[in-house]
Design a protein around this motif. Structure first.
Motif, PDB file in Angstrom:
ATOM      1  N   ALA A   5       0.894  -1.612   0.442  1.00 43.84           N
ATOM      2  CA  ALA A   5      -0.197  -0.508  -0.076  1.00 43.84           C
ATOM      3  C   ALA A   5       0.896   1.432   0.198  1.00 43.84           C
ATOM      4  O   ALA A   5       1.506   1.190   0.874  1.00 43.84           O
ATOM      5  CB  ALA A   5      -1.207  -0.062   1.694  1.00 43.84           C
ATOM      6  N   ASN A   6       0.224   2.425  -0.551  1.00 44.57           N
ATOM      7  CA  ASN A   6       0.729   3.442  -0.217  1.00 44.57           C
ATOM      8  C   ASN A   6      -0.037   4.390   0.089  1.00 44.57           C
ATOM      9  O   ASN A   6      -1.489   4.540  -0.157  1.00 44.57           O
ATOM     10  CB  ASN A   6       1.845   3.719  -1.660  1.00 44.57           C
ATOM     11  CG  ASN A   6       1.390   4.036  -3.258  1.00 44.57           C
ATOM     12  OD1 ASN A   6       0.445   4.134  -3.340  1.00 44.57           O
ATOM     13  ND2 ASN A   6       1.513   2.749  -4.083  1.00 44.57           N
ATOM     14  N   GLU A   7       0.339   6.326  -0.699  1.00 45.82           N
ATOM     15  CA  GLU A   7      -0.790   7.097  -0.236  1.00 45.82           C
ATOM     16  C   GLU A   7      -1.618   7.011  -1.704  1.00 45.82           C
ATOM     17  O   GLU A   7      -2.574   7.550  -1.394  1.00 45.82           O
ATOM     18  CB  GLU A   7      -0.317   8.435  -0.090  1.00 45.82           C
ATOM     19  CG  GLU A   7       1.083   8.607  -0.825  1.00 45.82           C
ATOM     20  CD  GLU A   7       1.866  10.617  -0.045  1.00 45.82           C
ATOM     21  OE1 GLU A   7       2.412  10.709  -1.274  1.00 45.82           O
ATOM     22  OE2 GLU A   7       1.492  10.210   0.960  1.00 45.82           O
ATOM     23  N   VAL A   8      -0.960   6.637  -2.507  1.00 49.76           N
ATOM     24  CA  VAL A   8      -1.928   7.098  -3.769  1.00 49.76           C
ATOM     25  C   VAL A   8      -2.776   6.040  -3.877  1.00 49.76           C
ATOM     26  O   VAL A   8      -4.597   6.332  -4.466  1.00 49.76           O
ATOM     27  CB  VAL A   8      -1.349   7.125  -5.682  1.00 49.76           C
ATOM     28  CG1 VAL A   8      -1.705   6.895  -6.817  1.00 49.76           C
ATOM     29  CG2 VAL A   8      -0.290   8.258  -4.978  1.00 49.76           C
ATOM     30  N   SER A   9      -2.253   4.406  -3.212  1.00 52.38           N
ATOM     31  CA  SER A   9      -3.775   3.333  -3.673  1.00 52.38           C
ATOM     32  C   SER A   9      -4.916   2.959  -2.730  1.00 52.38           C
ATOM     33  O   SER A   9      -5.625   2.984  -2.853  1.00 52.38           O
ATOM     34  CB  SER A   9      -2.721   2.387  -3.636  1.00 52.38           C
ATOM     35  OG  SER A   9      -2.290   1.776  -2.091  1.00 52.38           O
ATOM     36  N   ILE A  10      -4.642   3.965  -1.541  1.00 53.76           N
ATOM     37  CA  ILE A  10      -5.020   4.294  -0.374  1.00 53.76           C
ATOM     38  C   ILE A  10      -5.959   5.279  -1.073  1.00 53.76           C
ATOM     39  O   ILE A  10      -7.567   5.222  -0.927  1.00 53.76           O
ATOM     40  CB  ILE A  10      -4.460   4.698   0.285  1.00 53.76           C
ATOM     41  CG1 ILE A  10      -4.082   3.265   1.091  1.00 53.76           C
ATOM     42  CG2 ILE A  10      -5.239   5.339   1.461  1.00 53.76           C
ATOM     43  CD1 ILE A  10      -3.163   4.063   2.710  1.00 53.76           C
ATOM     44  N   CYS A  11      -5.661   6.062  -1.909  1.00 47.40           N
ATOM     45  CA  CYS A  11      -6.843   7.446  -1.970  1.00 47.40           C
ATOM     46  C   CYS A  11      -7.695   6.386  -3.604  1.00 47.40           C
ATOM     47  O   CYS A  11      -8.651   7.011  -3.360  1.00 47.40           O
ATOM     48  CB  CYS A  11      -5.890   8.512  -2.528  1.00 47.40           C
ATOM     49  SG  CYS A  11      -5.565   9.679  -1.229  1.00 47.40           S
ATOM     50  N   SER A  12      -6.954   6.065  -4.288  1.00 52.42           N
ATOM     51  CA  SER A  12      -7.477   5.491  -5.513  1.00 52.42           C
ATOM     52  C   SER A  12      -8.280   4.700  -5.045  1.00 52.42           C
ATOM     53  O   SER A  12      -9.547   4.344  -5.289  1.00 52.42           O
ATOM     54  CB  SER A  12      -6.188   4.907  -6.140  1.00 52.42           C
ATOM     55  OG  SER A  12      -5.475   5.793  -6.628  1.00 52.42           O
ATOM     56  N   ASN A  13      -8.418   3.880  -3.900  1.00 53.34           N
ATOM     57  CA  ASN A  13      -9.567   2.763  -3.676  1.00 53.34           C
ATOM     58  C   ASN A  13     -10.577   3.716  -2.746  1.00 53.34           C
ATOM     59  O   ASN A  13     -12.012   3.142  -3.108  1.00 53.34           O
ATOM     60  CB  ASN A  13      -8.489   1.764  -2.416  1.00 53.34           C
ATOM     61  CG  ASN A  13      -8.037   0.774  -2.778  1.00 53.34           C
ATOM     62  OD1 ASN A  13      -8.269   0.927  -4.566  1.00 53.34           O
ATOM     63  ND2 ASN A  13      -6.728  -0.208  -2.762  1.00 53.34           N
ATOM     64  N   ALA A  14     -10.351   3.859  -2.638  1.00 56.31           N
ATOM     65  CA  ALA A  14     -11.008   5.369  -1.262  1.00 56.31           C
ATOM     66  C   ALA A  14     -12.042   5.936  -2.540  1.00 56.31           C
ATOM     67  O   ALA A  14     -13.163   6.095  -2.757  1.00 56.31           O
ATOM     68  CB  ALA A  14     -10.502   5.996  -0.461  1.00 56.31           C
ATOM     69  N   LEU A  15     -12.113   6.264  -3.656  1.00 56.68           N
ATOM     70  CA  LEU A  15     -12.105   6.600  -5.017  1.00 56.68           C
ATOM     71  C   LEU A  15     -13.152   6.308  -5.216  1.00 56.68           C
ATOM     72  O   LEU A  15     -14.950   6.081  -5.359  1.00 56.68           O
ATOM     73  CB  LEU A  15     -11.493   7.828  -5.813  1.00 56.68           C
ATOM     74  CG  LEU A  15     -10.566   8.841  -5.260  1.00 56.68           C
ATOM     75  CD1 LEU A  15      -9.451   8.754  -6.139  1.00 56.68           C
ATOM     76  CD2 LEU A  15     -10.950  10.275  -5.535  1.00 56.68           C
ATOM     77  N   LEU A  16     -12.543   5.145  -5.583  1.00 58.24           N
ATOM     78  CA  LEU A  16     -13.276   3.861  -6.250  1.00 58.24           C
ATOM     79  C   LEU A  16     -14.695   2.884  -5.478  1.00 58.24           C
ATOM     80  O   LEU A  16     -15.386   3.115  -6.247  1.00 58.24           O
ATOM     81  CB  LEU A  16     -12.402   2.688  -6.239  1.00 58.24           C
ATOM     82  CG  LEU A  16     -11.249   2.825  -7.768  1.00 58.24           C
ATOM     83  CD1 LEU A  16     -10.266   1.669  -7.360  1.00 58.24           C
ATOM     84  CD2 LEU A  16     -11.761   2.950  -9.243  1.00 58.24           C
ATOM     85  N   SER A  17     -14.733   3.366  -4.232  1.00 57.39           N
ATOM     86  CA  SER A  17     -15.119   2.959  -3.194  1.00 57.39           C
ATOM     87  C   SER A  17     -16.892   3.953  -3.328  1.00 57.39           C
ATOM     88  O   SER A  17     -17.880   3.451  -2.924  1.00 57.39           O
ATOM     89  CB  SER A  17     -14.817   2.658  -1.394  1.00 57.39           C
ATOM     90  OG  SER A  17     -14.125   4.094  -1.594  1.00 57.39           O
ATOM     91  N   LEU A  18     -16.247   5.346  -4.076  1.00 58.35           N
ATOM     92  CA  LEU A  18     -17.169   6.575  -4.728  1.00 58.35           C
ATOM     93  C   LEU A  18     -17.822   5.976  -5.471  1.00 58.35           C
ATOM     94  O   LEU A  18     -18.351   7.332  -6.270  1.00 58.35           O
ATOM     95  CB  LEU A  18     -16.457   7.518  -3.997  1.00 58.35           C
ATOM     96  CG  LEU A  18     -16.218   7.472  -2.151  1.00 58.35           C
ATOM     97  CD1 LEU A  18     -15.630   8.565  -2.210  1.00 58.35           C
ATOM     98  CD2 LEU A  18     -17.989   7.693  -1.462  1.00 58.35           C
ATOM     99  N   GLY A  19     -17.650   5.131  -6.521  1.00 62.83           N
ATOM    100  CA  GLY A  19     -18.009   4.748  -7.907  1.00 62.83           C
ATOM    101  C   GLY A  19     -16.771   6.200  -8.935  1.00 62.83           C
ATOM    102  O   GLY A  19     -17.877   6.739  -9.815  1.00 62.83           O
ATOM    103  N   ALA A  20     -15.887   6.520  -8.650  1.00 60.12           N
ATOM    104  CA  ALA A  20     -15.132   7.365  -8.846  1.00 60.12           C
ATOM    105  C   ALA A  20     -13.922   7.485  -9.536  1.00 60.12           C
ATOM    106  O   ALA A  20     -13.429   5.729  -9.067  1.00 60.12           O
ATOM    107  CB  ALA A  20     -14.523   9.057  -7.894  1.00 60.12           C
ATOM    108  N   LYS A  21     -13.485   7.703 -10.403  1.00 61.86           N
ATOM    109  CA  LYS A  21     -11.898   7.074 -11.206  1.00 61.86           C
ATOM    110  C   LYS A  21     -10.860   7.493  -9.801  1.00 61.86           C
ATOM    111  O   LYS A  21     -10.767   7.996  -9.564  1.00 61.86           O
ATOM    112  CB  LYS A  21     -11.575   8.247 -12.589  1.00 61.86           C
ATOM    113  CG  LYS A  21     -12.826   7.803 -13.527  1.00 61.86           C
ATOM    114  CD  LYS A  21     -12.680   8.997 -15.374  1.00 61.86           C
ATOM    115  CE  LYS A  21     -13.029   8.625 -15.792  1.00 61.86           C
ATOM    116  NZ  LYS A  21     -12.942   9.302 -16.738  1.00 61.86           N
TER     117      LYS A  21
END
Length: 203
Positions: A5-21
């Motif tokens: 994990a890294n800061e970008v992957s964590i943010c990306s997974n958070a975005l994906l959980s919201l239906g965002a890219k």
């Protein structure tokens, strides 16, 4: 092989959980006229990371050191001052209670003042994501989803949903911590007690 994990992957997974890219980096160019997801994540993540780490004694973030006194002693009150480690976020314990050692001290800025010759310190450190436990990664991802929920979806109900998910993960963290060590209290995070509407003016 499990990806670290890294800061970008964590943010990306958070975005994906919201239906965002997802995002590729905090510096990537935005092609969305009304929302820069990368800049939004970059602004929220650092402070939220410290809050999550400070809020619970995660085993993966605990360090212990023997501090040496600073060259400059306090002008009065104590004989020595000890500079906190650069990655210090929160003091958990001082001295060695197993040996009956109790340390009298005072915190002032980035220093601990005491009469000790050396200063035993147990603390929560600002450790990199590559050293995090998987549960901490999940909690941080959920916390980012809470903070991103309104600016991404403009939905108060989505904020409430993601807040409930974060609360459940916090409860799980309490249970896991109780299995490994004496029970601890996670503490209250502002994003768990804030109302959904309160997020509208924060971004």
């Amino acid at each position: 092989m499990i990806e670290t994990a890294n800061e970008v992957s964590i943010c990306s997974n958070a975005l994906l959980s919201l239906g965002a890219k997802p995002i590729a980096s905090f510096d990537e160019a935005s092609y969305e006229p009304n929302l820069d997801r990368a800049k939004l994540c970059a602004g929220i993540y650092p402070g939220l990371k410290k809050s999550i780490l400070r809020g619970h004694p995660w085993n993966c973030a605990i360090k212990r050191v023997q501090l040496s006194p600073d060259a400059s002693a306090p002008p009065f009150g104590f004989r020595s001052r000890f500079l906190l480690p650069g990655d210090w976020l929160r003091t958990l314990a001082v001295g060695d209670e197993r040996n009956g050692q109790r340390v009298t001290y005072r915190s002032e800025g980035r220093y601990l003042l005491s009469d000790e010759v050396v200063f035993p310190l147990v603390y929560i450190a600002d450790v990199p994501e590559s050293e995090w436990d998987s549960l901490l990664v999940d909690v941080m991802t959920a916390a980012m989803a809470v903070r991103l929920a309104y600016p991404i979806t403009t939905s108060g109900s989505m904020v409430e949903l993601k807040t409930a998910e974060l609360r459940n993960l916090m409860d799980k963290a309490r249970a896991v911590d109780g299995q490994d060590d004496p029970p601890e209290t996670l503490g209250d995070f502002p994003l768990l007690t804030a109302r959904a509407g309160g997020y509208r003016g924060n971004w």
